[in-house]
Design an enzyme around this catalytic site. Structure first.
Site, PDB file in Angstrom:
ATOM      1  N   ARG A 134      11.734  -6.830  13.189  1.00 14.40           N
ATOM      2  CA  ARG A 134      11.812  -5.522  12.507  1.00 14.40           C
ATOM      3  C   ARG A 134      13.193  -5.304  11.888  1.00 14.40           C
ATOM      4  O   ARG A 134      13.350  -4.582  10.906  1.00 14.40           O
ATOM      5  CB  ARG A 134      11.468  -4.366  13.460  1.00 14.40           C
ATOM      6  CG  ARG A 134      11.579  -2.994  12.782  1.00 14.40           C
ATOM      7  CD  ARG A 134      10.916  -1.855  13.558  1.00 14.40           C
ATOM      8  NE  ARG A 134      11.276  -1.820  14.948  1.00 14.40           N
ATOM      9  CZ  ARG A 134      12.439  -1.344  15.424  1.00 14.40           C
ATOM     10  NH1 ARG A 134      13.344  -0.861  14.608  1.00 14.40           N
ATOM     11  NH2 ARG A 134      12.690  -1.366  16.716  1.00 14.40           N
ATOM     12  N   TYR A 145       2.842   7.866 -10.016  1.00 14.02           N
ATOM     13  CA  TYR A 145       1.871   7.315  -9.075  1.00 14.02           C
ATOM     14  C   TYR A 145       1.473   8.447  -8.115  1.00 14.02           C
ATOM     15  O   TYR A 145       2.345   9.051  -7.485  1.00 14.02           O
ATOM     16  CB  TYR A 145       2.498   6.141  -8.327  1.00 14.02           C
ATOM     17  CG  TYR A 145       1.515   5.426  -7.441  1.00 14.02           C
ATOM     18  CD1 TYR A 145       0.474   4.676  -7.997  1.00 14.02           C
ATOM     19  CD2 TYR A 145       1.605   5.498  -6.064  1.00 14.02           C
ATOM     20  CE1 TYR A 145      -0.450   4.031  -7.185  1.00 14.02           C
ATOM     21  CE2 TYR A 145       0.691   4.853  -5.249  1.00 14.02           C
ATOM     22  CZ  TYR A 145      -0.330   4.120  -5.816  1.00 14.02           C
ATOM     23  OH  TYR A 145      -1.241   3.481  -5.015  1.00 14.02           O
ATOM     24  N   ASP A 202      10.803   3.470 -10.055  1.00 16.13           N
ATOM     25  CA  ASP A 202       9.680   2.668  -9.560  1.00 16.13           C
ATOM     26  C   ASP A 202       9.332   1.717 -10.705  1.00 16.13           C
ATOM     27  O   ASP A 202       8.758   2.118 -11.707  1.00 16.13           O
ATOM     28  CB  ASP A 202       8.500   3.582  -9.200  1.00 16.13           C
ATOM     29  CG  ASP A 202       7.283   2.802  -8.699  1.00 16.13           C
ATOM     30  OD1 ASP A 202       7.177   1.596  -9.020  1.00 16.13           O
ATOM     31  OD2 ASP A 202       6.432   3.397  -8.021  1.00 16.13           O
ATOM     32  N   LYS A 215       1.415  -5.534  -6.694  1.00 14.97           N
ATOM     33  CA  LYS A 215       1.014  -5.658  -8.087  1.00 14.97           C
ATOM     34  C   LYS A 215       1.520  -6.982  -8.680  1.00 14.97           C
ATOM     35  O   LYS A 215       1.263  -8.010  -8.107  1.00 14.97           O
ATOM     36  CB  LYS A 215       1.478  -4.435  -8.864  1.00 14.97           C
ATOM     37  CG  LYS A 215       1.167  -3.099  -8.148  1.00 14.97           C
ATOM     38  CD  LYS A 215      -0.322  -2.824  -7.950  1.00 14.97           C
ATOM     39  CE  LYS A 215      -0.612  -1.707  -6.941  1.00 14.97           C
ATOM     40  NZ  LYS A 215       0.060  -0.444  -7.197  1.00 14.97           N
TER      41      LYS A 215
HETATM   42  C1  LIG Z   1       0.504   0.628  -6.304  1.00  6.99           C
HETATM   43  C2  LIG Z   1       1.690   1.436  -6.609  1.00  6.99           C
HETATM   44  C3  LIG Z   1       2.467   2.029  -5.577  1.00  6.99           C
HETATM   45  C4  LIG Z   1       2.081   1.959  -4.119  1.00  6.99           C
HETATM   46  O1  LIG Z   1       2.059   0.668  -3.621  1.00  6.99           O
HETATM   47  P1  LIG Z   1       1.165   0.197  -2.372  1.00  6.99           P
HETATM   48  O2  LIG Z   1       1.551  -1.228  -2.223  1.00  6.99           O
HETATM   49  O3  LIG Z   1      -0.274   0.406  -2.738  1.00  6.99           O
HETATM   50  O4  LIG Z   1       1.544   1.040  -1.202  1.00  6.99           O
HETATM   51  C5  LIG Z   1       3.597   2.735  -5.956  1.00  6.99           C
HETATM   52  N1  LIG Z   1       3.957   2.874  -7.252  1.00  6.99           N
HETATM   53  C6  LIG Z   1       3.232   2.334  -8.254  1.00  6.99           C
HETATM   54  C7  LIG Z   1       3.678   2.526  -9.658  1.00  6.99           C
HETATM   55  C8  LIG Z   1       2.081   1.595  -7.973  1.00  6.99           C
HETATM   56  O5  LIG Z   1       1.368   1.077  -8.981  1.00  6.99           O
END
Ligand SMILES: *Cc1c(COP(=O)(O)O)cnc(C)c1O
Length: 403
Positions: free
Chosen positions: A59, A112, A184, A209
């Site tokens: 962790r 998001y 992000d 992603k």
């Molecule tokens: C998918 C996504 C998230 C969240 O990610 P997870 O891996 O599903 O928790 C946050 N920001 C954006 C822009 C995303 O496309």
């Protein structure tokens, strides 16, 4: 040696791998262990005191996870990173590290959904307030900053309407007020856009992603520009237990090795499909940063190394036509998510953004008929033929007035 590579493909392939430290292994080994033996009591104490750097407990750090963190930090151009269990754990890490009772956040919309939800549903209970301004409106962003604002939080391209945030302008406004800009960068990814180059202080990703890219892992990461912020972020992630697992880290590292090739191929497919859709009689409008019709086409060229692979469009038959299209595709998969090697199609108003109230959806450009297509790496001919046959079915079903 690997620290000297300059190119984006080379960094994705070599970043984070120090073969000499792993018996010459050319792929980073998976350190599937929860804890690490100390050679002596003195060394154990030194590791806890931070005067010796060896591993303690997974962790708190693990060599496989560290390799991923170094790789992504290099791709983004940050000083270091902290891997997290999911993208939302990365978002949570940032909010908990930067915000306290009485603070205010300026964010952009659309965002998001769950990220905005964290601020409005949970951080609001802790006395944190937030204001959201349109992604494309730099003036409104600067004007929304107040004395108690402690973070500017943006996503560009915005999901799902593909509006862009001018990162240099956002950084300028945030820094003028002495607050950090958090980006992000999940949508574009570091192969196409590196927010630190425009002044961002923290960059986060859902590794789920394009970085992993194979639709088989959920994971996240937070990258910092300066060591001071990295320490604050790392402490929060470790304390709250947001950190990732070594096997998860290894899978993402494996995906990243082909990042540039996947992103460039998907993007070429998307560029061709966006142009084709724009000229199709059944299509009302297409929004894609690589089309001259995008209102921020010039900003996309300046700020990004390519428009990416997500297309938003609306059919002339509106919601009903969009639903029929999604039910008729055979190669493209009806599923949420993006950035994978396979093409996915979804309906934001009833799926990814369904928690956003209808009026707010319209304000954010999430129209009822908007369809989001996340283009993958299949052969273009198969994707175009698939959309073509599905659009033909849509057209025969439409009342003649809508045709
Ligand atoms: C998918 C996504 C998230 C969240 O990610 P997870 O891996 O599903 O928790 C946050 N920001 C954006 C822009 C995303 O496309």
């Amino acid at each position: 040696m690997t620290s000297k590579v300059k190119g984006r493909h080379s960094k994705a392939i070599h970043g984070g791998l120090d073969s000499a430290a792993h018996q010459g292994a050319v792929s980073v080994p998976i350190y599937q262990t929860s804890t690490f033996a100390f050679p002596s009591a003195e060394e154990g104490a030194a590791r806890f005191a931070g005067t010796s750097q060896g591993p303690i407990y997974t962790r708190l750090g693990n060599p496989t996870i560290a390799a991923l963190e170094e790789c992504v930090a290099r791709l983004e151009g940050g000083c270091g990173a902290i891997g997290t269990a999911t993208g939302m754990a990365a978002v949570s890490t940032v909010f908990l590290a930067l915000l306290k009772q009485g603070d205010h956040v300026v964010g952009t919309h659309p965002l998001y959904g769950p990220s905005r939800g964290l601020l409005e549903k949970y951080f609001s209970r802790l006395g944190v307030t937030s204001t959201f301004v349109a992604a494309a409106d730099s003036t409104a962003l600067a004007a929304a900053i107040r004395p108690e604002t402690k973070m500017v939080y943006v996503e560009t391209p915005a999901n799902p309407n593909l509006d862009l945030v001018d990162l240099a302008a956002a950084a300028g406004a945030a820094h003028q007020a002495g607050v950090p800009l958090v980006v992000d960068n999940t949508f574009a990814g570091p192969h196409l856009q590196r927010p630190f180059e425009y002044g961002a202080d923290v960059v986060l990703h859902s590794l789920t992603k394009s970085l992993n890219g194979h639709t088989d892992v959920v994971a996240g990461i937070v990258v910092a520009r300066e060591p001071e912020l990295l320490v604050a972020l790392t402490t929060v992630a470790r304390s709250f237990g947001f950190t990732m697992d070594p096997h998860q880290a290894w899978l993402v590292l494996r995906g990243i090795r082909t990042l540039g090739m996947r992103v460039e191929r998907a993007q070429a497919n998307a560029q061709a499909l966006a142009a084709w859709l724009e000229s199709h009689p059944a299509v009302e409008w297409v929004r894609f940063p690589g089309l001259a019709s995008h209102p921020q086409y010039e900003l996309a060229k300046r700020q990004m190394d390519g428009p990416g692979s997500v297309i938003a469009f609306e059919l002339r038959g509106g919601v009903e036509a969009g639903r029929r299209l999604m039910n008729s595709v055979k190669v493209i998969t009806l599923a949420v998510s993006l950035g994978g090697i396979e093409s996915l199609i979804e309906h934001p108003a009833s799926m990814t953004h369904s928690t956003v109230p209808r009026e707010e959806q319209l304000r954010q450009g999430i129209t009822p008929g908007l369809v989001r297509l996340a283009v993958g790496c299949e052969d273009l001919v198969d994707l175009r033929d698939d959309l073509d046959q599905a659009l033909a079915l849509v057209e025969t079903a439409l009342p003649s007035t809508a045709r």
